[in-house]
Design a protein around this motif. Sequence first.
Motif: not given
Length: 306
Positions: A256-265
């Motif tokens: 979840i954190k990796k997605c948020l950093r990659a803007r994969l909301y």
Amino acid sequence: MIPPQLSVIITCHNQALFIKDAVNSALAQSYKACEVIAVDDASSDDSVHILKAFGDSLRLVCAPKNIGANAARNLGASLAVGDYLVFLDGDDLLSPWALKTYKALISASQPPILLSRLFFFQGTQPPKTGESPREITFVEYENLIQKDRMHRASASATVVNRTTFQRVGGWTEGLFHLDDLDIMMKLGVSGRCVQILSPTTACYRVHAGNTVHQVARFIPAMLALIRKEKAGEYPGGPRFRFERYAFLGGPIFFWIKKCLRARLYASANSLVMKGWVMALAAAMRRFFGRLTSRVPTRTLRMSGLD
């Protein structure tokens, strides 16, 4: 007690830049009661040519078509005769004392599963190693699913009794990305598990081709593992449901954190919607773990174990 026979299974797909180092790290082990099996997964580069140059020092199997990393590992395992299977990806290395360490722990208590500690390095050159460690620090759990310390999952950090591996069906073919987490879930209640805290016994090479950099490709795999747990495909039944949820919850929160950093909301939202209960279980386990004593560490002398 008869010393354990170990089978090192090295899988390779287009890793000509690294595969020679991987094989050499297995052949250079001080503990010699082992076999080395290399499975080339239909490489289109010079990997096969490099592997053939090792001659009879290893057993080489060449897949006629690309079958995927997990199928390649299972193919190697099906040919192994060792008591324990030591998996190694073609871009990683074994520390010089890796098999000696595994042999010592297996001889001491014969755990079905060992989780090794990774050393991370960069570049095309293998890391320089110092003197052989004099002792092993480890923790032993009744079941893998009950471990209370962090562990970086990797195929190269997985050592498993061959019969235990066969009993759970091996690596899940068709699943790539988080396949290491999947097999840990499958092995979760297979009996005692030793987690090695020191020394590091496998070297994980950090390079541009590492799949961990491909965040978007991990999300379908994470969702697949969540579905497998909810469908009751992992062993342990209701008795170990909380442990399984907590075990998956940590990686869910990580991605979840990796997605948020990659803007994969949208991907982050999918993980929250499907896995929030598991993430909560992981948080609860971590909180209550701070209030109770962890399983104590143990040590084992390395001297005289060659």
